[in-house]
Design a protein around this motif. Sequence first.
Motif, PDB file in Angstrom:
ATOM      1  N   GLU A   4       0.758  -1.501  -0.302  1.00 48.79           N
ATOM      2  CA  GLU A   4       0.356   0.056   0.113  1.00 48.79           C
ATOM      3  C   GLU A   4       1.309   1.731  -0.154  1.00 48.79           C
ATOM      4  OE1 GLU A   4      -3.185   0.328  -0.182  1.00 48.79           O
ATOM      5  OE2 GLU A   4      -2.886  -1.516  -0.689  1.00 48.79           O
ATOM      6  N   LEU A   5       1.874   1.409   0.675  1.00 52.28           N
ATOM      7  CA  LEU A   5       2.643   2.711   0.574  1.00 52.28           C
ATOM      8  C   LEU A   5       3.630   2.536  -0.750  1.00 52.28           C
ATOM      9  CD1 LEU A   5       5.680   1.671   3.540  1.00 52.28           C
ATOM     10  CD2 LEU A   5       3.677   3.461   2.898  1.00 52.28           C
ATOM     11  N   THR A   6       3.544   1.263  -1.148  1.00 54.04           N
ATOM     12  CA  THR A   6       4.335   1.079  -2.531  1.00 54.04           C
ATOM     13  C   THR A   6       3.760   2.202  -4.127  1.00 54.04           C
ATOM     14  OG1 THR A   6       5.375  -0.950  -2.750  1.00 54.04           O
ATOM     15  CG2 THR A   6       5.588  -0.305  -4.523  1.00 54.04           C
ATOM     16  N   LYS A   7       1.966   2.210  -3.520  1.00 52.31           N
ATOM     17  CA  LYS A   7       1.035   2.169  -4.814  1.00 52.31           C
ATOM     18  C   LYS A   7       0.423   3.878  -3.516  1.00 52.31           C
ATOM     19  CE  LYS A   7      -2.863  -1.166  -4.101  1.00 52.31           C
ATOM     20  NZ  LYS A   7      -3.661  -1.569  -3.744  1.00 52.31           N
ATOM     21  N   VAL A   8       1.365   4.275  -2.707  1.00 47.58           N
ATOM     22  CA  VAL A   8       1.794   5.831  -2.770  1.00 47.58           C
ATOM     23  C   VAL A   8       3.028   6.767  -4.044  1.00 47.58           C
ATOM     24  CG1 VAL A   8       2.878   7.745  -1.218  1.00 47.58           C
ATOM     25  CG2 VAL A   8       0.797   5.706  -0.243  1.00 47.58           C
ATOM     26  N   LEU A   9       3.964   5.525  -4.301  1.00 46.81           N
ATOM     27  CA  LEU A   9       4.526   6.353  -5.379  1.00 46.81           C
ATOM     28  C   LEU A   9       4.302   6.250  -6.540  1.00 46.81           C
ATOM     29  CD1 LEU A   9       7.941   4.519  -3.826  1.00 46.81           C
ATOM     30  CD2 LEU A   9       7.159   6.480  -4.042  1.00 46.81           C
ATOM     31  N   ALA A  10       3.413   5.321  -6.966  1.00 45.22           N
ATOM     32  CA  ALA A  10       2.639   5.643  -8.511  1.00 45.22           C
ATOM     33  C   ALA A  10       1.936   6.281  -7.899  1.00 45.22           C
ATOM     34  CB  ALA A  10       1.603   4.334  -8.860  1.00 45.22           C
TER      35      ALA A  10
END
Length: 339
Positions: A333-339
């Motif tokens: 869910e953190l990685t999605k922030v980068l997207a």
Amino acid sequence: MNDPILIWGAGAIGGILGAYLARAGVPVLMVDIVEAHARTCSTTGLTIEGPVEQFTQVIPCVTLEQLEGQFSRIILAVKAQATEGALAQLLPHLTADGYVVSAQNGLNERVIAQHVGAERTIGAFVNYGADWTEAGRILFGNRGAVVIGEIDGTIQPRTRELYELLQIFEPDAVLSEDIWAYLWGKLGYGAMLFATALSMDSMTANFADPTRGPALIGLAREVMRTAVAEGVDPKPFNGFDPAAFLPDASDVAAQTSLANLAEFNSKTAKTHTGIYRDLAVRKRKTEVDPQVGVVAQIAASHGIETPLLSRLVTLIHDIEEGRREMSSETFHELTKVLA
């Protein structure tokens, strides 16, 4: 000063410090909220176990209700969120010329200074691996950096005295004129450690996973950007290189620091963070608000956006309150922030 050193909180951090000082003949008294732990430490002794060293040391330890007298030296070793409550309880036991040392994670020195005065507040940075496993038992998983320093950057006789005492426990301890540089460095590393607790995987597995690297690096960059805005030049320790996460640093430098952190944590018997234990084992609140949340607040005061830190706080709260499970999906869910 002939009175005992009072260690407020006999858990993973305070308990190990107390055991080493008491074994060396330094007068120590510990305070803890767990009556069975206090009783065991005082009678059969506190057992330190793990790959670093194993021994059992009897240490006087009382509950708050049993505590009497005043002390000139108090080491505060409670969870960050318990700082204000602990200060209210310990103030009647602090002499007029006494001081409080924060052996905690976060920027608790700021809170302590508000209550006892900046001139009676000393900062400390600890990065050794330890876990309270049960009453009278603490795992000492690995050695790590230990630093002591006055919050105003001076070095006083009392600071040197504390430094010599810490060397009993950690021979490589550092006496610093810039304790804030280490505390902010730990905040950057700490943000990544909170992220590792989003899943069930070990610290090493998280740092070594290339798919998690971008989010971990992004978290450290948000903290370091905030540190720079605060006028701090964070110091490196135990594989964490703050310079690798500064705005002008390359991705290669950041990835190298992650690899070094994976290597450092691969050598400890403490495979998971205390944050993980709070969530998965002890089922209690973590220090996410006074550690990660406070950085986001400070960043906002400088006009710095921290989407990853803010999302991390929300995800940890979700796990604390049972809305999410600890899993790789939750981490990403953190990685999605980068997207």
